[in-house]
Design a protein around this motif. Structure first.
Motif, short mmCIF file in Angstrom:
data_model
loop_
_atom_site.label_atom_id
_atom_site.label_comp_id
_atom_site.label_asym_id
_atom_site.label_seq_id
_atom_site.Cartn_x
_atom_site.Cartn_y
_atom_site.Cartn_z
N ARG A 155 0.81 -1.23 0.00
CA ARG A 155 0.00 0.00 0.00
C ARG A 155 0.84 1.27 0.00
O ARG A 155 0.41 2.27 -0.54
CB ARG A 155 -0.97 0.01 1.18
N THR A 156 2.02 1.24 0.55
CA THR A 156 2.83 2.45 0.59
C THR A 156 3.73 2.60 -0.63
O THR A 156 3.91 3.69 -1.15
CB THR A 156 3.70 2.51 1.86
N THR A 157 4.29 1.49 -1.11
CA THR A 157 5.26 1.59 -2.21
C THR A 157 4.73 1.07 -3.55
O THR A 157 5.37 1.27 -4.57
CB THR A 157 6.55 0.82 -1.87
N GLY A 158 3.62 0.36 -3.53
CA GLY A 158 3.07 -0.19 -4.76
C GLY A 158 3.57 -1.58 -5.10
O GLY A 158 2.99 -2.26 -5.92
N CYS A 159 4.66 -1.97 -4.48
CA CYS A 159 5.18 -3.33 -4.71
C CYS A 159 5.85 -3.81 -3.43
O CYS A 159 6.06 -3.04 -2.50
CB CYS A 159 6.13 -3.38 -5.90
N VAL A 160 6.20 -5.08 -3.43
CA VAL A 160 6.75 -5.68 -2.22
C VAL A 160 7.75 -6.77 -2.61
O VAL A 160 7.64 -7.38 -3.67
CB VAL A 160 5.61 -6.24 -1.33
N ARG A 161 8.72 -6.97 -1.75
CA ARG A 161 9.71 -8.03 -1.99
C ARG A 161 9.18 -9.36 -1.45
O ARG A 161 8.44 -9.40 -0.47
CB ARG A 161 11.02 -7.71 -1.26
N VAL A 162 9.61 -10.42 -2.06
CA VAL A 162 9.24 -11.77 -1.63
C VAL A 162 9.64 -11.95 -0.16
O VAL A 162 8.89 -12.51 0.63
CB VAL A 162 9.90 -12.84 -2.53
N SER A 163 10.81 -11.47 0.20
CA SER A 163 11.30 -11.63 1.58
C SER A 163 10.40 -10.93 2.59
O SER A 163 10.23 -11.42 3.71
CB SER A 163 12.73 -11.11 1.70
N GLU A 164 9.81 -9.80 2.22
CA GLU A 164 8.92 -9.09 3.14
C GLU A 164 7.64 -9.89 3.39
O GLU A 164 7.16 -9.97 4.53
CB GLU A 164 8.54 -7.72 2.57
N VAL A 165 7.11 -10.48 2.34
CA VAL A 165 5.90 -11.30 2.49
C VAL A 165 6.22 -12.54 3.31
O VAL A 165 5.47 -12.92 4.21
CB VAL A 165 5.32 -11.69 1.11
N ALA A 166 7.35 -13.18 3.02
CA ALA A 166 7.76 -14.38 3.75
C ALA A 166 7.92 -14.08 5.23
O ALA A 166 7.45 -14.86 6.08
CB ALA A 166 9.07 -14.92 3.17
N GLU A 167 8.54 -12.97 5.55
CA GLU A 167 8.73 -12.60 6.95
C GLU A 167 7.39 -12.33 7.63
O GLU A 167 7.14 -12.80 8.74
CB GLU A 167 9.62 -11.36 7.06
N ALA A 168 6.52 -11.61 6.96
CA ALA A 168 5.22 -11.27 7.54
C ALA A 168 4.35 -12.50 7.78
O ALA A 168 3.59 -12.56 8.75
CB ALA A 168 4.48 -10.29 6.64
N LEU A 169 4.46 -13.49 6.90
CA LEU A 169 3.65 -14.70 7.03
C LEU A 169 4.38 -15.84 7.73
O LEU A 169 3.80 -16.91 7.95
CB LEU A 169 3.20 -15.18 5.64
N SER A 170 5.65 -15.62 8.06
CA SER A 170 6.48 -16.66 8.69
C SER A 170 6.54 -17.93 7.85
O SER A 170 6.29 -19.04 8.32
CB SER A 170 5.97 -16.98 10.10
N VAL A 171 6.84 -17.73 6.56
CA VAL A 171 6.98 -18.86 5.64
C VAL A 171 8.30 -18.71 4.89
O VAL A 171 8.96 -17.68 4.95
CB VAL A 171 5.80 -18.94 4.63
N HIS A 172 8.66 -19.75 4.15
CA HIS A 172 9.90 -19.74 3.36
C HIS A 172 9.74 -18.86 2.12
O HIS A 172 8.64 -18.69 1.59
CB HIS A 172 10.28 -21.16 2.93
N LEU A 173 10.86 -18.36 1.63
CA LEU A 173 10.87 -17.56 0.41
C LEU A 173 10.29 -18.34 -0.76
O LEU A 173 9.53 -17.79 -1.57
CB LEU A 173 12.30 -17.12 0.07
N SER A 174 10.61 -19.63 -0.83
CA SER A 174 10.12 -20.45 -1.94
C SER A 174 8.59 -20.56 -1.92
O SER A 174 7.95 -20.62 -2.97
CB SER A 174 10.76 -21.83 -1.91
N THR A 175 8.01 -20.57 -0.74
CA THR A 175 6.56 -20.64 -0.61
C THR A 175 5.91 -19.39 -1.20
O THR A 175 4.93 -19.47 -1.95
CB THR A 175 6.15 -20.80 0.87
N VAL A 176 6.48 -18.24 -0.88
CA VAL A 176 5.95 -16.98 -1.40
C VAL A 176 6.13 -16.92 -2.91
O VAL A 176 5.23 -16.50 -3.64
CB VAL A 176 6.62 -15.76 -0.72
N SER A 177 7.27 -17.36 -3.40
CA SER A 177 7.52 -17.36 -4.85
C SER A 177 6.48 -18.22 -5.58
O SER A 177 5.93 -17.80 -6.60
CB SER A 177 8.92 -17.88 -5.16
N LYS A 178 6.21 -19.40 -5.04
CA LYS A 178 5.22 -20.28 -5.66
C LYS A 178 3.82 -19.65 -5.64
O LYS A 178 3.09 -19.71 -6.62
CB LYS A 178 5.19 -21.64 -4.95
N MET A 179 3.47 -19.05 -4.51
CA MET A 179 2.16 -18.41 -4.41
C MET A 179 2.07 -17.20 -5.33
O MET A 179 1.02 -16.94 -5.93
CB MET A 179 1.87 -17.97 -2.97
N ALA A 180 3.16 -16.46 -5.46
CA ALA A 180 3.16 -15.30 -6.34
C ALA A 180 2.93 -15.73 -7.79
O ALA A 180 2.21 -15.06 -8.54
CB ALA A 180 4.48 -14.52 -6.20
#
Length: 146
Positions: free
Chosen positions: A19-44
């Motif tokens: 909401r603030t920057t218009g985009c987000v890094r995979v690592s930020e989503v992974a940290e927020a959801l407490s999941v692995h980077l690969s999980t976020v990549s697959k979901m993305a």
């Protein structure tokens, strides 16, 4: 493609974080959801296939217009459930956890009706001090009558 509960969680978090920057890094989503980077990549990738995000592997994730709309709706449903649980006296941390689970099992129509109910409850609660003052005034007038 219908969103699964896990896809909903990822999209909601992508929406929140972007909401603030218009985009987000995979690592930020992974940290927020407490999941692995690969999980976020697959979901993305799945969310991209569904038209909710723009994403290239190893790049940032940006919600599309459909992603913004759905993310806002998902966050709204979550917020409605949290507010409802708070009104029921559920402690904050538990309300947040329970809303996270419940939001995947409640229809959009039910969530909309709960939102309307909460609006009426909150409006009624905000008018309560005025009602009390009016009743107090009425009682004083009745006591003052000869």
């Amino acid at each position: 493609m219908t969103l699964t509960p896990v896809m909903e969680d990822h999209l909601k978090q992508i929406y929140r974080l972007s909401r603030t920057t218009g985009c987000v890094r995979v690592s930020e989503v992974a940290e927020a959801l407490s999941v692995h980077l690969s999980t976020v990549s697959k979901m993305a990738l799945k969310l991209r296939e569904s038209g909710y995000v723009i994403y290239e592997k190893y790049g940032q994730i940006a919600p599309t217009y459909a992603g913004l709309r759905m993310g806002k709706q998902l966050l709204g449903k979550h917020g409605t459930l949290v507010r409802l649980l708070r009104h029921a006296g559920v402690p904050e941390e538990l309300a947040l956890r329970e809303a996270e689970r419940l939001e995947h099992h409640i229809s959009w129509e039910s969530a909309s009706r709960l939102e309307a109910l909460l609006g009426m409850m909150e409006e009624s609660a905000s008018l309560e001090p005025l009602r009390k003052a009016e009743n107090d005034h009425r009682e004083k007038l009745n006591r003052a009558k000869p």
